[in-house]
Enzyme design. Structure first.
Site, short mmCIF file in Angstrom:
data_model
loop_
_atom_site.label_atom_id
_atom_site.label_comp_id
_atom_site.label_asym_id
_atom_site.label_seq_id
_atom_site.Cartn_x
_atom_site.Cartn_y
_atom_site.Cartn_z
CG HIS A 66 44.71 45.21 54.00
ND1 HIS A 66 44.74 44.19 53.08
CD2 HIS A 66 45.71 44.96 54.87
CE1 HIS A 66 45.72 43.36 53.38
NE2 HIS A 66 46.33 43.80 54.47
CB ALA A 67 46.26 51.17 53.95
#
Length: 154
Positions: A66-67
């Site tokens: 995730h980012a």
């Protein structure tokens, strides 16, 4: 929040060419670019930066990279099933063949956490993961994961 809010059918893929964690991140970048318009380089850089803080392989063959991405207005997701499991430095040291990547706006505090919790809860179901692994058609994968999450909520 439910999965159809963050996952489009066109953001689900079966991947035969992802042979390493870095290659998977590249593929996730291509998918998020085509499905949501997030620039490939921006997505890959953000995923790798987050991964450098600690691996996102959560166990049982599942990874949740995730980012945070500038320019997004809500959390979006990408689901991939890999033809061959890859080393992902997962907590249980098992190779990963299911990756659900999340991309959140820079300022998405609780929304990002809710999305991570939702995906984590959904993919913790071993029978659901077995159904996903038994299929390679992206639309079937999308249906399995979204219907399972809806059933959990009921």
């Amino acid at each position: 929040m439910d999965l159809p809010m963050i996952l489009k059918p066109e953001a689900v893929r079966f991947l035969s060419g992802a042979t390493s964690k870095k290659r998977l991140m590249q593929e996730l970048g291509f998918i998020v670019e085509s499905a949501y318009g997030v620039p490939h380089g921006t997505a890959v850089e953000a995923l790798l930066e987050r991964e450098s803080l600690g691996p996102t392989g959560v166990g049982n063959g599942v990874a949740l990279p995730h980012a945070r991405i500038d320019g997004l207005d809500h959390v979006v997701g990408v689901l991939t099933l890999l033809e061959k499991p890859i080393d992902f430095d997962a907590v249980d040291r098992q190779p990963v063949d299911l990756a659900f990547a999340l991309f959140a706006p820079i300022d998405a505090g609780v929304e990002h956490l809710k999305a991570l919790a939702l995906v984590s809860r959904t993919l913790r179901d071993t029978s659901l993961c077995a159904k996903l692994r038994a299929n390679t058609d992206p639309m079937t994968l999308y249906t399995i994961v979204t219907e399972a999450q809806a059933a959990q909520a009921a």
